[in-house]
Design a protein around this motif. Structure first.
Motif, PDB file in Angstrom:
ATOM      1  N   ARG A  79      14.024 -51.973   1.315  1.00 11.32           N
ATOM      2  CA  ARG A  79      15.226 -51.155   1.400  1.00 11.32           C
ATOM      3  C   ARG A  79      16.295 -51.812   2.251  1.00 11.32           C
ATOM      4  N   ASP A  80      15.896 -52.513   3.321  1.00 12.01           N
ATOM      5  CA  ASP A  80      16.882 -53.185   4.167  1.00 12.01           C
ATOM      6  C   ASP A  80      17.685 -54.204   3.361  1.00 12.01           C
ATOM      7  N   ALA A  81      17.001 -54.945   2.504  1.00 13.70           N
ATOM      8  CA  ALA A  81      17.687 -55.928   1.673  1.00 13.70           C
ATOM      9  C   ALA A  81      18.589 -55.230   0.661  1.00 13.70           C
ATOM     10  N   LEU A  82      18.102 -54.167   0.060  1.00 15.33           N
ATOM     11  CA  LEU A  82      18.898 -53.414  -0.903  1.00 15.33           C
ATOM     12  C   LEU A  82      20.178 -52.896  -0.254  1.00 15.33           C
ATOM     13  N   ALA A  83      20.053 -52.306   0.925  1.00 18.26           N
ATOM     14  CA  ALA A  83      21.223 -51.760   1.614  1.00 18.26           C
ATOM     15  C   ALA A  83      22.186 -52.868   2.030  1.00 18.26           C
ATOM     16  N   ALA A  84      21.641 -53.991   2.507  1.00 16.02           N
ATOM     17  CA  ALA A  84      22.499 -55.095   2.933  1.00 16.02           C
ATOM     18  C   ALA A  84      23.269 -55.676   1.761  1.00 16.02           C
ATOM     19  N   PHE A  85      22.594 -55.842   0.640  1.00 13.11           N
ATOM     20  CA  PHE A  85      23.232 -56.349  -0.577  1.00 13.11           C
ATOM     21  C   PHE A  85      24.348 -55.395  -0.999  1.00 13.11           C
ATOM     22  N   ALA A  86      24.007 -54.117  -1.098  1.00 15.08           N
ATOM     23  CA  ALA A  86      24.967 -53.113  -1.560  1.00 15.08           C
ATOM     24  C   ALA A  86      26.159 -53.004  -0.623  1.00 15.08           C
ATOM     25  N   ASP A  87      25.902 -53.010   0.676  1.00 14.52           N
ATOM     26  CA  ASP A  87      26.986 -52.874   1.647  1.00 14.52           C
ATOM     27  C   ASP A  87      27.932 -54.075   1.598  1.00 14.52           C
ATOM     28  N   ALA A  88      27.369 -55.279   1.451  1.00 13.32           N
ATOM     29  CA  ALA A  88      28.210 -56.469   1.373  1.00 13.32           C
ATOM     30  C   ALA A  88      29.100 -56.412   0.137  1.00 13.32           C
ATOM     31  N   TYR A  89      28.544 -55.972  -0.959  1.00 21.27           N
ATOM     32  CA  TYR A  89      29.265 -55.848  -2.228  1.00 21.27           C
ATOM     33  C   TYR A  89      30.406 -54.834  -2.085  1.00 21.27           C
ATOM     34  N   GLU A 138      12.479 -55.777 -14.649  1.00 19.52           N
ATOM     35  CA  GLU A 138      13.337 -56.423 -13.662  1.00 19.52           C
ATOM     36  C   GLU A 138      14.762 -56.560 -14.182  1.00 19.52           C
ATOM     37  N   THR A 139      14.899 -56.972 -15.439  1.00 20.38           N
ATOM     38  CA  THR A 139      16.244 -57.092 -16.028  1.00 20.38           C
ATOM     39  C   THR A 139      16.926 -55.733 -16.094  1.00 20.38           C
ATOM     40  N   ASP A 140      16.184 -54.696 -16.459  1.00 18.42           N
ATOM     41  CA  ASP A 140      16.760 -53.348 -16.484  1.00 18.42           C
ATOM     42  C   ASP A 140      17.238 -52.939 -15.093  1.00 18.42           C
ATOM     43  N   ALA A 141      16.446 -53.285 -14.072  1.00 17.31           N
ATOM     44  CA  ALA A 141      16.813 -52.934 -12.694  1.00 17.31           C
ATOM     45  C   ALA A 141      18.032 -53.727 -12.227  1.00 17.31           C
ATOM     46  N   VAL A 142      18.130 -54.999 -12.617  1.00 18.00           N
ATOM     47  CA  VAL A 142      19.321 -55.793 -12.292  1.00 18.00           C
ATOM     48  C   VAL A 142      20.565 -55.106 -12.846  1.00 18.00           C
ATOM     49  N   ARG A 143      20.466 -54.644 -14.086  1.00 17.67           N
ATOM     50  CA  ARG A 143      21.611 -53.978 -14.721  1.00 17.67           C
ATOM     51  C   ARG A 143      21.918 -52.640 -14.062  1.00 17.67           C
ATOM     52  N   LEU A 144      20.891 -51.927 -13.650  1.00 17.43           N
ATOM     53  CA  LEU A 144      21.095 -50.655 -12.949  1.00 17.43           C
ATOM     54  C   LEU A 144      21.846 -50.874 -11.645  1.00 17.43           C
ATOM     55  N   LEU A 145      21.398 -51.845 -10.845  1.00 19.43           N
ATOM     56  CA  LEU A 145      22.054 -52.087  -9.561  1.00 19.43           C
ATOM     57  C   LEU A 145      23.491 -52.546  -9.761  1.00 19.43           C
ATOM     58  N   GLY A 146      23.701 -53.488 -10.681  1.00 12.46           N
ATOM     59  CA  GLY A 146      25.060 -53.960 -10.914  1.00 12.46           C
ATOM     60  C   GLY A 146      25.980 -52.846 -11.376  1.00 12.46           C
ATOM     61  N   SER A 147      25.488 -52.003 -12.263  1.00  7.06           N
ATOM     62  CA  SER A 147      26.298 -50.889 -12.764  1.00  7.06           C
ATOM     63  C   SER A 147      26.621 -49.895 -11.659  1.00  7.06           C
ATOM     64  N   THR A 148      25.632 -49.598 -10.828  1.00  5.39           N
ATOM     65  CA  THR A 148      25.838 -48.624  -9.752  1.00  5.39           C
ATOM     66  C   THR A 148      26.827 -49.144  -8.722  1.00  5.39           C
ATOM     67  N   PHE A 149      26.617 -50.375  -8.259  1.00  6.18           N
ATOM     68  CA  PHE A 149      27.499 -50.928  -7.226  1.00  6.18           C
ATOM     69  C   PHE A 149      28.929 -51.077  -7.751  1.00  6.18           C
ATOM     70  N   HIS A 150      29.061 -51.607  -8.963  1.00 13.17           N
ATOM     71  CA  HIS A 150      30.403 -51.805  -9.512  1.00 13.17           C
ATOM     72  C   HIS A 150      31.081 -50.466  -9.795  1.00 13.17           C
ATOM     73  N   GLY A 151      30.336 -49.536 -10.357  1.00 17.19           N
ATOM     74  CA  GLY A 151      30.921 -48.234 -10.651  1.00 17.19           C
ATOM     75  C   GLY A 151      31.395 -47.526  -9.396  1.00 17.19           C
ATOM     76  N   TYR A 152      30.576 -47.563  -8.354  1.00 20.39           N
ATOM     77  CA  TYR A 152      30.953 -46.883  -7.114  1.00 20.39           C
ATOM     78  C   TYR A 152      32.180 -47.550  -6.490  1.00 20.39           C
ATOM     79  N   ALA A 153      32.153 -48.888  -6.417  1.00 16.44           N
ATOM     80  CA  ALA A 153      33.268 -49.620  -5.809  1.00 16.44           C
ATOM     81  C   ALA A 153      34.562 -49.376  -6.578  1.00 16.44           C
ATOM     82  N   LEU A 179      18.200 -45.164  -5.003  1.00 15.93           N
ATOM     83  CA  LEU A 179      17.855 -46.396  -5.699  1.00 15.93           C
ATOM     84  C   LEU A 179      16.544 -46.968  -5.183  1.00 15.93           C
ATOM     85  N   ASP A 180      16.373 -46.940  -3.871  1.00 14.55           N
ATOM     86  CA  ASP A 180      15.131 -47.449  -3.277  1.00 14.55           C
ATOM     87  C   ASP A 180      13.930 -46.655  -3.789  1.00 14.55           C
TER      88      ASP A 180
END
Length: 199
Positions: A79-89, A138-153, A179-180
């Motif tokens: 979760r720490d990595a997930l949050a750090a990635f998301a926050d940086a984005y 894993e590919t589905d999860a990559v797309r989920l994270l990208g969609s969530t971060f981009h949509g929110y931003a 997400l975690d």
């Protein structure tokens, strides 16, 4: 003034600053020439045209964002990595809206494969290794994270969350928690589901 000091790198960085100030869609060679107080022709030995300028700004933005994410991820997992990635984005999108828009510019295949976009995908997959997802999950999860971060931003940048009492930061924290939890309990594929055809 400008002719003596102009080079491609300086022009691209100035274009990126201009994008943050007025919007990526308004960045042109003419607008950049006005910024330096020179004629358009003075810039054409450094950039081919406005599309070339925009592509170079996009590549710069992808590189900057990848560097930020890499720094944020260093030494983190789960979760720490997930949050750090998301926050940086999200922080990059907030601080550099024009550059962030540039990072979404469609690139031709050759340019994309040589860009820092590849690092983004690699870092996302590295982050997901902590959740032990196999393909195609894993590919589905990559797309989920990208969609969530981009949509929110994107929604946040356009003022989409400014009309309710709930703060965008509070919702963001809960989304990371959600997400975690989802990644830790990723659902099994439905019975009878099949993967891609072998051809």
């Amino acid at each position: 003034m400008a002719r003596a000091g102009l080079n491609t790198e300086r022009l691209v960085r100035a274009g990126a600053e201009l994008a943050d100030e007025v919007g990526f869609d308004k960045v042109t060679v003419s607008a950049l020439a006005r910024r330096f107080g020179v004629k358009d022709a003075s810039l054409y030995s450094h950039v081919k045209n406005s599309q070339d300028l925009k592509t170079r700004i996009a590549l710069l933005a992808l590189e900057e964002l990848a560097d930020r994410v890499a720094d944020a991820l260093a030494g983190r997992a789960g979760r720490d990595a997930l949050a750090a990635f998301a926050d940086a984005y999200r922080r990059y999108a907030r601080e550099h809206p024009g550059r962030y828009a540039a990072a979404q510019l469609p690139l031709d295949t050759e340019t994309a494969l040589a860009s820092a976009g590849v690092r983004h995908a690699q870092m996302t997959r590295a982050l997901l290794r902590g959740y032990h997802l196999a393909e195609p999950d894993e590919t589905d999860a990559v797309r989920l994270l990208g969609s969530t971060f981009h949509g929110y931003a994107t929604l946040e940048g356009s003022g989409g969350f400014s009309h309710t009492a709930r703060s965008a930061d509070d919702s963001w924290a809960r989304i990371i928690d959600g997400l975690d939890a989802l990644l830790r309990a990723w659902p099994a594929p439905p019975t009878g589901a099949t993967g891609p055809s072998p051809d």
